[in-house]
Design an enzyme around this catalytic site. Structure first.
Site, PDB file in Angstrom:
ATOM      1  N   PRO A   1       0.819  -1.222   0.000  1.00  0.00           N
ATOM      2  CG  PRO A   1      -0.753  -1.532   1.700  1.00  0.00           C
ATOM      3  CD  PRO A   1       0.533  -2.079   1.167  1.00  0.00           C
TER       4      PRO A   1
ATOM      5  CD  GLU B   1       1.557  -5.803  10.913  1.00  0.00           C
ATOM      6  OE1 GLU B   1       1.277  -4.635  10.579  1.00  0.00           O
ATOM      7  OE2 GLU B   1       0.694  -6.675  11.100  1.00  0.00           O
TER       8      GLU B   1
ATOM      9  NE  ARG C   1      -7.557  -6.556 -20.534  1.00  0.00           N
ATOM     10  CZ  ARG C   1      -7.743  -5.395 -21.149  1.00  0.00           C
ATOM     11  NH1 ARG C   1      -6.890  -4.399 -20.971  1.00  0.00           N
ATOM     12  NH2 ARG C   1      -8.774  -5.224 -21.945  1.00  0.00           N
TER      13      ARG C   1
ATOM     14  CG  ASP D   1      -9.888  -1.625 -22.772  1.00  0.00           C
ATOM     15  OD1 ASP D   1     -10.969  -2.015 -23.216  1.00  0.00           O
ATOM     16  OD2 ASP D   1      -8.878  -2.342 -22.653  1.00  0.00           O
TER      17      ASP D   1
HETATM   18  N1  4HQ Z   1      -0.918  -5.510   0.890  1.00  0.00           N
HETATM   19  N2  4HQ Z   1      -1.545  -2.921  -2.986  1.00  0.00           N
HETATM   20  C1  4HQ Z   1       0.002  -5.863   3.132  1.00  0.00           C
HETATM   21  C2  4HQ Z   1      -1.747  -4.620   0.222  1.00  0.00           C
HETATM   22  C3  4HQ Z   1      -1.433  -4.119  -1.138  1.00  0.00           C
HETATM   23  C4  4HQ Z   1      -2.115  -3.071  -1.795  1.00  0.00           C
HETATM   24  C5  4HQ Z   1       0.249  -6.198   0.313  1.00  0.00           C
HETATM   25  C6  4HQ Z   1      -1.226  -5.883   2.249  1.00  0.00           C
HETATM   26  C7  4HQ Z   1       1.432  -6.183   1.238  1.00  0.00           C
HETATM   27  C8  4HQ Z   1       2.250  -6.658   3.442  1.00  0.00           C
HETATM   28  N3  4HQ Z   1      -0.488  -4.530  -1.975  1.00  0.00           N
HETATM   29  N4  4HQ Z   1       1.070  -6.633   2.574  1.00  0.00           N
HETATM   30  N5  4HQ Z   1      -3.137  -2.347  -1.332  1.00  0.00           N
HETATM   31  O1  4HQ Z   1      -2.726  -4.201   0.776  1.00  0.00           O
HETATM   32  O2  4HQ Z   1      -0.554  -3.801  -3.087  1.00  0.00           O
END
Ligand code: 4HQ
Length: 249
Positions: free
Chosen positions: A93, A120, A158, A173
């Site tokens: 994230p 984490e 794709r 698209d």
């Molecule tokens: N995670 N975009 C936490 C995500 C995520 C997102 C992946 C959860 C990594 C450690 N990954 N782990 N949003 O929420 O890519």
């Protein structure tokens, strides 16, 4: 294209290709050999006697953190399995938001190596050492990076040459092309019957004037983008258009 996924939950990629990537457009990409998805269990590279891959965070707090050693050794070993140089990607994230522009860029790589973390996340030092591109698929929290990796894979494959048929060209698209440097949402679509529950198909689509239809569709895209995603219109304009599009006016 070769796509490696490093994960501690390889079951999520257990079939080749994994279920979600085995049907529809990604299914065809895999079946025709245009992409090969290889999942590797990070646990296999742990030098710990219990094949441990994560540990408690320094400084306290909840959850577990993926250790440097197993991930580093997994990346090194997996990269050596093929001569193509992999673009490293860590799904998080905290990453740069995944956009169609970034998807297009990644689709031009010969090889991707996707790192999916859990809990984490991953020890910051191994992220620094690997210097992957850090990518987020959206502002919400998943249980792990595997589904984020699958989303990225779907969007990328794709676009590989020969995957989309003539009928499903990506030219129309959402986000595909640019108008005056802005990527627009798609226009509405209709099929038979001409009237359904008292709702008619817009006349312009039945008239056969393809110039007028193209104009109407572009106007719809602009209107929908203005109301639904004004942020797309205030975004920085892109330098070089990826494809041509009917001109404004
Ligand atoms: N995670 N975009 C936490 C995500 C995520 C997102 C992946 C959860 C990594 C450690 N990954 N782990 N949003 O929420 O890519």
């Amino acid at each position: 294209m070769r796509i490696d996924v490093l994960t501690t939950f390889p079951e999520m990629f257990a079939s080749t290709p994994p279920a979600a990537l085995g049907v529809s457009i990604p299914g065809r990409a895999a079946a025709s050999g245009r992409v090969e998805v290889v999942a590797t269990d990070v646990r296999d590279y742990s030098d710990n006697k219990h094949n441990k891959t994560d540990d408690r965070p320094f400084g306290g707090g909840p959850g577990m953190v993926m250790m440097c050693q197993p991930l580093w050794d997994a990346v090194t070993a997996v990269e050596a399995m093929d001569t193509r140089v992999a673009r490293r990607v860590y799904l998080t994230p905290q990453g740069t938001p995944l956009t169609q522009r970034l998807v297009e860029e990644l689709s031009r790589e010969p090889r991707l190596l996707l790192i999916a973390g859990h809990y984490e996340g991953v020890d910051e030092r191994v992220i620094q050492a690997l210097s992957p591109l850090e990518i987020s698929i959206g502002d919400y929290v998943l249980s792990g990076g595997e589904l984020a990796a699958m989303v990225l894979i779907d969007a990328v494959v794709r676009l590989l040459p020969g995957v989309l048929g003539d009928h499903e060209s990506n030219q129309q698209d959402s986000f595909s092309a640019q108008v005056a440097g802005h990527r627009l949402l798609d226009c509405p679509h209709y099929t038979r019957p001409r009237e359904w529950q008292g709702r008619a198909v817009p006349d312009v689509l039945l008239g056969g004037d393809h110039g007028l239809i193209a104009k109407w569709r572009l106007a719809q895209r602009l209107e929908r983008t203005t109301y639904r995603r004004p942020d797309l219109l205030t975004d920085q304009v892109e330098a070089s258009p990826p494809s041509s599009e009917p001109k404004l006016g």
